[in-house]
Design a protein around this motif. Structure first.
Motif: not given
Length: 132
Positions: A74-84, A88-89
């Motif tokens: 969860f601290t990986d910004s790439e994960w957040w981008k790839k799994n948009s 989301g909430v």
């Protein structure tokens, strides 16, 4: 009474009045800080009790169970981008409630408020990564 003594009495009365008026605000601030501190502690306990064995207390997923179940970092910004679509909430809330892949469902174990707190906690890992 001379004018000097009258001035001292008036100033003292004004100071006392201002102090009394400020007291509820100071008490409320202290109470809010205690509530925030208590809430953060409660959220951390919820996360550690229900999520950390796979996701790690630091949210990196670097635990034996995290590796086994491929828990995201969860601290990986790439994960957040790839799994948009998952980040989301609403999507995160749904995953916590229903489970996903190796992750168990928590919808019957936790209250709605607790689930919302956990989702907020998970999303805070994203913000931590940006600062470092």
């Amino acid at each position: 009474m001379n004018w000097f003594l009258k001035g001292v009495v008036v100033c003292s009365a004004v100071f006392l009045l201002l102090a009394l008026l400020a007291m509820p605000t100071m008490i409320a601030r202290g109470s809010l800080q205690q509530q925030r501190s208590s809430r953060v502690k409660h959220v951390d306990e919820l996360f550690n009790r229900n999520c950390a064995r796979c996701h790690g207390a630091d949210g990196r997923g670097d635990t034996p169970l995290g590796h086994l179940y491929k828990a995201p970092n969860f601290t990986d910004s790439e994960w957040w981008k790839k799994n948009s679509d998952l980040s989301g909430v609403k999507a995160l809330r749904s995953i916590v409630i229903r489970g996903k892949a190796g992750m168990p469902a928590f919808g019957k174990k936790l209250t709605r408020a607790e689930i919302n707190l956990l989702v907020d906690r998970i999303r805070r890992f994203r913000k931590l990564e940006r600062k470092s």
